[in-house]
Design an enzyme around this catalytic site. Structure first.
Site, PDB file in Angstrom:
ATOM      1  NE  ARG A 230      71.179  17.322 -41.073  1.00  0.00           N
ATOM      2  CZ  ARG A 230      71.607  16.342 -41.636  1.00  0.00           C
ATOM      3  NH1 ARG A 230      73.307  16.082 -42.149  1.00  0.00           N
ATOM      4  NH2 ARG A 230      71.640  15.055 -42.060  1.00  0.00           N
ATOM      5  CD  GLU A 259      77.108  21.011 -47.707  1.00  0.00           C
ATOM      6  OE1 GLU A 259      77.333  20.609 -47.593  1.00  0.00           O
ATOM      7  OE2 GLU A 259      77.942  20.967 -46.057  1.00  0.00           O
ATOM      8  CG  HIS A 278      78.044  17.563 -46.901  1.00  0.00           C
ATOM      9  ND1 HIS A 278      76.756  17.864 -46.588  1.00  0.00           N
ATOM     10  CD2 HIS A 278      77.906  16.518 -45.981  1.00  0.00           C
ATOM     11  CE1 HIS A 278      75.800  17.431 -46.525  1.00  0.00           C
ATOM     12  NE2 HIS A 278      76.271  16.267 -45.308  1.00  0.00           N
TER      13      HIS A 278
END
Length: 312
Positions: A230, A259, A278
């Site tokens: 995370r 993001e 990600h």
């Protein structure tokens, strides 16, 4: 009862396994993939008339849930659910599920890939060759180094096993130690001080970042931070400072505080930082498992059954 199921996960599409599962149960998949930011109006209308959703990692706010009175279930096609307002879901009687155990091998392999990329300076080499050069810088081996693992859930266990198989000393910080062969357990401070590679596999917290200025000051100057968990686990301002000051040697990041990454983020200009988008859990195999598990959770809740991966 509504039979609309809103799907925001961008890799799920009409005609795939999930689509077929839902339609065979009399449900109507509606696709609205998460691609960049939605306007406030788009957010409020996203779940309009829906009985359930299979959701990507974009934020699901109280306002969005309140605007969807027919919503019964939100299933995350993935492990993390911190993007969903759980308090609001509970108050509104909406079940929230995730899909644990579907992508831990994929995440562990990405953590290893980031470690290898940092160790062998692969991003610099790729850029050099593409630019017409032939860089021959020496890297370092993983064998014999200490791998510090923070968190010992499925992905933490998987990367620990990979590290041990490569001949690394594996040191794990967890509240749930066991007797895994080749694995040592230690407290958080001992682990971060000893690690040559520190890889994070913890859940997101609600307070201060897990890794901040004090942690970077305690780490080896030759250490590399790896984060596939995370973005909120790491204080990015402190990370930039630690990299600039030489407190640590590098970082491999698949997740960030914001993001997609802002083009002004100083991490983008650092040649000792590797950043991916990600995608640690985004293998074909993991996507298939996650989609099917999320669809089954939706079906179970709408059928009045208790689903796997129930969060609230």
């Amino acid at each position: 009862m509504s039979n609309r199921i809103v799907i925001t996960t961008d890799y799920l599409h009409s005609g795939d396994t999930v689509d077929t599962m839902l339609r065979e149960h009399g449900l109507e998949p509606v696709y609205s993939p998460a691609k960049g930011s939605r306007t406030d109006e788009e957010k409020l209308s996203l779940f309009e008339g829906a009985a359930g959703a299979i959701a990507a990692s974009e934020p699901v706010t109280r306002e969005m849930l309140a605007a969807a009175p027919t919503m019964k279930i939100i299933a995350r096609a993935g492990v993390g659910y911190d993007s969903i307002d759980l308090d609001a879901a509970v108050e509104l009687g909406i079940r929230v599920c995730n899909t644990p155990g579907v992508n831990h091998h994929a995440v562990a392999e990405m953590a290893l890939a980031l470690m290898l990329s940092c160790a062998r300076k692969l991003s610099t080499v790729f850029e050099g060759v593409t630019a017409g050069g032939w860089p021959r810088e020496a890297g370092t081996e993983l064998r014999g180094k200490t791998l510090g693992v923070i968190g010992y859930g499925p992905s933490g266990r998987a990367i620990a096993a990979l590290g041990a198989a490569l001949g690394m000393r594996v040191l794990v910080s967890t509240a749930h130690p066991d007797r895994s062969p080749g694995i040592e357990f230690a407290d958080f401070d001992t682990t971060i001080r000893a690690a040559d590679y520190l890889t994070l596999h913890s859940r997101a917290g609600t307070g201060e970042p897990l890794i901040g200025a004090d942690s970077f000051a305690a780490m080896k100057s030759s250490a590399v931070l790896i984060n596939t968990a995370r973005g909120s686990l790491v204080d990015e301002t402190a990370l930039v400072q630690a990299l600039n000051d030489g407190q640590i040697a590098g970082a491999g990041l698949d997740v960030l505080q914001r993001e997609p990454i802002d083009e002004s983020n100083p991490l983008l200009t650092m040649d000792n930082v590797v950043i991916t988008s990600h995608l640690a859990g985004q293998t074909f195999e993991a996507r298939e498992r996650a989609g099917v598990a999320a669809a089954q959770a939706v079906i179970d809740v709408l059928d009045g059954q208790t689903p796997n991966g129930l969060v609230v």
